[in-house]
Design a protein around this motif. Structure first.
Motif, PDB file in Angstrom:
ATOM      1  N   PHE A   1      22.822-111.741 -27.264  1.00  0.00           N
ATOM      2  CA  PHE A   1      22.640-110.421 -27.860  1.00  0.00           C
ATOM      3  C   PHE A   1      23.781-110.245 -28.859  1.00  0.00           C
ATOM      4  O   PHE A   1      24.927-110.033 -28.474  1.00  0.00           O
ATOM      5  CB  PHE A   1      22.658-109.327 -26.783  1.00  0.00           C
ATOM      6  N   ASP A   2      23.458-110.374 -30.125  1.00  0.00           N
ATOM      7  CA  ASP A   2      24.462-110.396 -31.184  1.00  0.00           C
ATOM      8  C   ASP A   2      24.569-109.030 -31.850  1.00  0.00           C
ATOM      9  O   ASP A   2      23.623-108.238 -31.841  1.00  0.00           O
ATOM     10  CB  ASP A   2      24.081-111.455 -32.217  1.00  0.00           C
TER      11      ASP A   2
ATOM     12  N   TYR B   1      31.148-107.508 -31.744  1.00  0.00           N
ATOM     13  CA  TYR B   1      30.968-108.105 -30.424  1.00  0.00           C
ATOM     14  C   TYR B   1      29.542-108.595 -30.224  1.00  0.00           C
ATOM     15  O   TYR B   1      28.593-108.005 -30.736  1.00  0.00           O
ATOM     16  CB  TYR B   1      31.264-107.085 -29.321  1.00  0.00           C
ATOM     17  N   ALA B   2      29.437-109.665 -29.424  1.00  0.00           N
ATOM     18  CA  ALA B   2      28.157-110.182 -28.958  1.00  0.00           C
ATOM     19  C   ALA B   2      28.338-110.534 -27.487  1.00  0.00           C
ATOM     20  O   ALA B   2      29.471-110.695 -27.004  1.00  0.00           O
ATOM     21  CB  ALA B   2      27.753-111.421 -29.746  1.00  0.00           C
TER      22      ALA B   2
ATOM     23  N   VAL C   1      29.392-114.609 -21.432  1.00  0.00           N
ATOM     24  CA  VAL C   1      30.400-114.770 -22.478  1.00  0.00           C
ATOM     25  C   VAL C   1      30.375-113.535 -23.372  1.00  0.00           C
ATOM     26  O   VAL C   1      29.319-113.164 -23.886  1.00  0.00           O
ATOM     27  CB  VAL C   1      30.114-116.018 -23.352  1.00  0.00           C
ATOM     28  N   VAL C   2      31.533-112.910 -23.553  1.00  0.00           N
ATOM     29  CA  VAL C   2      31.667-111.820 -24.518  1.00  0.00           C
ATOM     30  C   VAL C   2      32.440-112.383 -25.711  1.00  0.00           C
ATOM     31  O   VAL C   2      33.558-112.870 -25.560  1.00  0.00           O
ATOM     32  CB  VAL C   2      32.379-110.589 -23.925  1.00  0.00           C
ATOM     33  N   THR C   3      31.804-112.340 -26.866  1.00  0.00           N
ATOM     34  CA  THR C   3      32.379-112.891 -28.094  1.00  0.00           C
ATOM     35  C   THR C   3      32.874-111.751 -28.963  1.00  0.00           C
ATOM     36  O   THR C   3      32.201-110.740 -29.118  1.00  0.00           O
ATOM     37  CB  THR C   3      31.322-113.716 -28.855  1.00  0.00           C
TER      38      THR C   3
ATOM     39  N   ASP D   1      31.254-102.660 -21.998  1.00  0.00           N
ATOM     40  CA  ASP D   1      29.974-102.216 -22.562  1.00  0.00           C
ATOM     41  C   ASP D   1      29.085-103.413 -22.910  1.00  0.00           C
ATOM     42  O   ASP D   1      27.866-103.369 -22.708  1.00  0.00           O
ATOM     43  CB  ASP D   1      30.198-101.361 -23.808  1.00  0.00           C
ATOM     44  N   ALA D   2      29.688-104.484 -23.415  1.00  0.00           N
ATOM     45  CA  ALA D   2      28.912-105.686 -23.755  1.00  0.00           C
ATOM     46  C   ALA D   2      28.316-106.297 -22.490  1.00  0.00           C
ATOM     47  O   ALA D   2      27.132-106.663 -22.464  1.00  0.00           O
ATOM     48  CB  ALA D   2      29.793-106.698 -24.487  1.00  0.00           C
TER      49      ALA D   2
END
Length: 119
Positions: A4-5, A15-16, A86-88, A106-107
């Motif tokens: 989810f980008d 963020y993704a 993974v939070v990017t 939130d991500a």
């Protein structure tokens, strides 16, 4: 692998969140490698991840100090095992202070909600 980008943007940082099944550290490493095959994710400032593998909590802050611990806590509450999340983050040039933890949370909430994996 679910990605989810462009889900959060704040002061230039973006963020993704991504995730998928992982039963051991080798599968986590393969997941991260697959994610980074996309040059956009390979060039990200942080790819913070967490997983509970066979009951063992594992994480990597990837320079985003404390974010992995927050993610583990949320995964434990959700009862999500043998799954890596993974939070990017792509750093936008301005420090976010404590807001960065809110964005990580939130991500991860977004991921759990969209995949239906949260309790």
């Amino acid at each position: 692998m679910q990605v989810f980008d462009k889900i959060i943007s704040d002061r230039g940082s973006r963020y993704a969140v991504s995730g998928g099944t992982a039963r051991n550290r080798d599968e986590v490493a393969a997941f991260i490698a697959e994610l980074k095959r996309n040059k956009r994710f390979a060039k990200a400032t942080h790819n913070t991840w967490a997983a509970i593998l066979g009951g063992e909590p594992v994480k990597d802050d990837d320079g985003e100090a404390g974010a992995g611990a927050l993610m583990l806590q949320m995964l434990e509450r959700a009862g999500l095992q043998d799954h890596v999340v993974v939070v990017t983050r792509w750093y936008g040039g301005k420090h976010l202070g404590g807001d960065r933890f809110r964005h990580v949370a939130d991500a991860l909430r977004h991921y759990l909600r969209e995949t239906g994996l949260g309790n």
